[in-house]
Each structure stands twice: as structure tokens, then as C-alpha cells.
Design a protein around this motif. Structure first.
Motif, PDB file in Angstrom:
ATOM      1  N   UNK A 206     116.425  54.569  48.900  1.00 49.51           N
ATOM      2  CA  UNK A 206     115.197  54.369  48.128  1.00 49.51           C
ATOM      3  C   UNK A 206     115.448  53.332  47.042  1.00 49.51           C
ATOM      4  N   UNK A 207     114.591  52.318  46.931  1.00 46.80           N
ATOM      5  CA  UNK A 207     114.820  51.280  45.918  1.00 46.80           C
ATOM      6  C   UNK A 207     114.474  51.731  44.497  1.00 46.80           C
ATOM      7  N   UNK A 208     113.669  52.787  44.360  1.00 46.13           N
ATOM      8  CA  UNK A 208     113.287  53.303  43.041  1.00 46.13           C
ATOM      9  C   UNK A 208     112.755  54.720  43.213  1.00 46.13           C
ATOM     10  N   UNK A 209     112.573  55.394  42.098  1.00 41.49           N
ATOM     11  CA  UNK A 209     111.972  56.726  42.138  1.00 41.49           C
ATOM     12  C   UNK A 209     110.525  56.601  42.598  1.00 41.49           C
ATOM     13  N   UNK A 210     110.134  57.432  43.536  1.00 40.01           N
ATOM     14  CA  UNK A 210     108.766  57.344  44.026  1.00 40.01           C
ATOM     15  C   UNK A 210     108.437  58.422  45.027  1.00 40.01           C
ATOM     16  N   UNK A 211     107.333  58.210  45.704  1.00 34.31           N
ATOM     17  CA  UNK A 211     106.807  59.146  46.702  1.00 34.31           C
ATOM     18  C   UNK A 211     106.567  58.377  47.989  1.00 34.31           C
ATOM     19  N   UNK A 212     106.942  58.982  49.105  1.00 35.32           N
ATOM     20  CA  UNK A 212     106.725  58.359  50.412  1.00 35.32           C
ATOM     21  C   UNK A 212     105.238  58.449  50.749  1.00 35.32           C
ATOM     22  N   UNK A 213     104.614  57.292  50.944  1.00 35.10           N
ATOM     23  CA  UNK A 213     103.196  57.260  51.287  1.00 35.10           C
ATOM     24  C   UNK A 213     102.973  57.232  52.796  1.00 35.10           C
ATOM     25  N   UNK A 214     103.731  56.408  53.484  1.00 35.16           N
ATOM     26  CA  UNK A 214     103.529  56.219  54.926  1.00 35.16           C
ATOM     27  C   UNK A 214     104.876  56.243  55.624  1.00 35.16           C
TER      28      UNK A 214
END
Length: 401
Positions: A206-214
Motif C-alpha cells: 500500500x502506498x499510503x494509509x487508505x481504504x480499498x475502493x475497487x
């Protein structure tokens, strides 16, 4: 009897005038007309009256200092389609849509047996180069010892000049060989690093903190970077940083003068109509869309809700001042025309089941085109502009608009 007596007994029909026939139906017709007229008047008096209506709603005081309204969509400002520079078959995928990931967390792997073999080979070459370097260093030390001894023996002419020159050449060659071996080590190490990079590229992070959208790919799919070839995938997942969500809206260039950076806004999402959030203008994109004559304006959330998702449609109210805590509470409001005075008091007529019910109401401040009202509830249907014929208990029908 005499003949003249018999003649006297005959009836002279010609001398009798016909009696006029009486029209007995005329009184009945008149009575029927009177009854019909009375019935028509009664029907008119008792028939439901057609009325226009207004629905009681909830309004916010912030409407009084709204300068401009616009519509837009929630857009993450940091969003990435995550893939790999490596090419191969996806053998493991550790996330799904909605998964939260941390920066550098491993989310997928591509088959890496071939590049791992290349890495092992490159590592072995590093070992070979280091061993050869050690051999050349030993040779250099031996050549250096021989050269020193020759230098010592050359002065008393214990050895010939040719022997000295041979020892000197051997020393120079050994020193060059050490330099070549050192360069070979550097080259082998560089090859090993390249092989290591190739192995690392089979691990997708993961390139940054986040949420998988698709989720674009599944286990078994062929991953080919920057490719549109058939049966291949370029990206594995799309990730967005939810902390960078903003609302983007196109504002007509004629209204852009009403907007400034850091201007207070009120945001309302169509998916969460009861939620009103505070926002601020983060930036105005310095480009005009000539096809639409609009300027893109971005509004950041001051108090973002966790339920806010990318691509939600939103309404933006650009305000002249920030919303105070008391102005955040909704007020019951209706169109002013639904309020009338009867008997010295303000009343409204609530429509329910085809009848109206008169209720006493109180009015408050103006809220844009509406007025705050008490005594009724949101959702109530009121008669709009009720006339003098509208009374409590009257039957009505809603006029079609």
C-alpha cells in the motif's frame, strides 16, 4: 208522440263548444325545477372544495446568510491504482473492497520463483567476485614482498636488473588485478540489487494509509504493468485516502466572485439528508471550463463523518459567516401563505383524510422563502392561501398543479 216533440229531444252537437284540456304536468315540472335548483345549491355547498397545499418541512437558519448554492461530488484528493512493475500471475491477494490498509502493508503477491532464482544467481556471483578479490589481494601481497626483496638486492647487484624489472611488473599486474576484482564485486553486487528489486516488485504494498475502493484483479489473473492486452490486468486494486475527501463543484464563472478561499460552507449529502456538515473552501482551481463556463471549486470537510464515501453527491451552501451552534438546529417551517388570521389569532388548516382541521400556530423568523412556525409538525399538509370559505371540518380536495 208527435214528431215535433221528438225533434226537440235531439242534441244539437254543433252548438256545444269543446271544453279546454287542463295541463296537469305544469305544476309538477315547476316543482321538479325548484327541487333540482335546491339540490344543485346543496351539492355546491357540500361538495369538497379544491385547494392548493403546502407541506411543513424542516429548515435551517443558515439559509438566511447563504450567498450561493452549488452541487457536486465527494472526491478523494489522494487516490491510486496500485499495481506492480513486475509481470506475472497473481498468486495471493489479501484485501477486499472496503479493507483498510496501512502504508507499506503487503496487499498482494505475484509469482516470483523466476526472479528469486535470478537473485540467487546474482548473490552467488557476488560470492565468486569476493573470493577472486581475496585471491588477487594475496597475489598482490606476494608480489609486493618480492619487489621489496629485489629492491634490497639490486643495490649490491646481488640480482640482475632484469629480475628486478620482472618483480616490478608482477607487482603492478597484481595491483591492477585487485582493482579489477574490486570492480567485479561492485558489478556483482549491483546485479544482486537489481535482482532483489525484481523480487521486491512481486510484492505489492500500500502506498499510503487508505481504504480499498475497487478490486481489479483476482488470484490467477495475469498482471502486466501499463498494458491493455487481452486477459491481463494493469492495476490490482484502487486505494483512496479517506482523510483527503473533498467536495468538488462546478460554479458558474459569473458567480465565482462570491467565493473566496477559506470561506465557510455547509455541506449536505443526498445519502445523509439529515446530516449537515461544516466545510471550508480549500482552493479554487485557476482554470475556466470554456465548454460549460464554470470554475472548479474544492471544499474540504471540517467535521467529516465516517459515513461519507467517495462519489457521493453533495450540496454546498456558500455562507457569508460561519454557522453558530444554535443555527445548526433545524426549525419547523412552511410557506407564509399557509398562515392566516381568524378571530384575532394565527391559524393554519391541516389537510387529512379529505377534511381540514383548524389549528392555532405561532410564527417566528423568516428562513429564506419560509417562515418558522409552531403548532404543526414536519410532514403536515396545510392549505395554501385558505379563503373565507375554508372552515374547520370542511371537505376539500387537493388541486392538481
Amino acid at each position: 208522440m208527435a214528431d215535433h216533440d221528438l225533434a226537440r229531444l235531439k242534441i244539437d252537437r254543433g252548438s256545444l263548444a269543446p271544453a279546454p284540456r287542463r295541463r296537469r304536468w305544469v305544476p309538477y315540472a315547476a316543482i321538479a325545477l325548484v327541487i333540482a335548483a335546491v339540490a344543485g345549491i346543496a351539492v355546491r355547498l357540500t361538495a369538497p372544495q379544491a385547494v392548493e397545499t403546502a407541506t411543513v418541512t424542516s429548515a435551517y437558519p443558515s439559509q438566511n446568510y447563504t450567498m450561493l448554492n452549488a452541487t457536486g461530488y465527494v472526491v478523494p484528493q489522494r487516490k491510486a491504482a496500485v499495481g506492480s512493475k513486475a509481470q506475472g500471475r497473481l498468486e495471493w491477494l489479501g484485501v477486499l473492497e472496503g479493507s483498510r490498509v496501512k502504508q507499506d502493508e503487503i496487499i498482494a503477491r505475484i509469482e516470483s520463483r523466476d526472479v528469486e532464482a535470478s537473485l540467487a544467481q546474482a548473490s552467488a556471483q557476488v560470492g565468486v567476485a569476493q573470493a577472486n578479490f581475496e585471491l588477487q589481494v594475496a597475489e598482490l601481497k606476494d608480489a609486493e614482498t618480492s619487489l621489496r626483496r629485489s629492491e634490497t638486492l639490486l643495490v649490491p647487484q646481488a640480482i640482475s636488473t632484469a629480475q628486478y624489472e620482472a618483480d616490478l611488473a608482477r607487482y603492478n599486474k597484481a595491483r591492477a588485478s585487485v582493482g579489477s576484482a574490486r570492480a567485479a564485486i561492485a558489478s556483482a553486487q549491483a546485479n544482486a540489487r537489481v535482482a532483489q528489486v525484481a523480487v521486491n516488485q512481486t510484492v505489492i504494498r500500500a502506498p499510503f494509509d487508505g481504504v480499498v475502493l475497487i478490486k481489479h484483479a483476482n488470484v490467477g489473473d495475469n498482471i502486466t504493468p501499463f498494458s491493455s492486452a487481452s486477459d491481463t490486468k494493469g492495476a490490482v486494486v484502487t486505494i483512496a485516502d479517506m482523510e483527503t475527501l473533498e467536495v468538488e463543484a462546478d460554479v458558474a464563472e459569473s458567480n465565482i466572485g462570491k467565493i473566496s478561499v477559506d470561506q465557510p460552507c455547509e455541506l449536505q449529502l443526498d445519502a445523509l439528508p439529515a446530516l449537515r456538515m461544516e466545510g471550508r473552501v480549500s482552493r479554487i482551481v485557476p482554470t475556466v471550463d470554456r465548454s460549460k463556463a464554470t470554475v472548479l471549486v474544492k471544499v474540504r470537510f471540517v467535521d467529516r463523518d465516517a459515513r461519507v464515501l467517495p462519489d457521493m453527491s453533495a450540496k454546498i451552501a456558500f455562507l457569508s459567516k460561519p454557522v453558530s451552534p444554535q443555527d445548526r438546529q433545524p426549525l419547523v417551517a412552511v410557506q407564509p401563505g399557509a398562515i392566516v388570521e381568524r378571530g384575532g389569532r394565527k391559524v393554519a388548516f391541516v389537510v387529512k383524510d379529505g377534511m381540514v382541521r383548524e389549528v392555532a400556530v405561532t410564527t417566528g423568523a423568516r428562513l429564506g422563502d419560509l417562515v418558522a412556525v409552531g403548532g404543526v409538525a414536519p410532514g403536515d399538509v396545510l392549505v395554501l392561501a385558505p379563503g373565507d370559505k375554508i372552515r374547520d371540518g370542511a371537505k376539500v380536495t387537493v388541486a392538481k398543479k
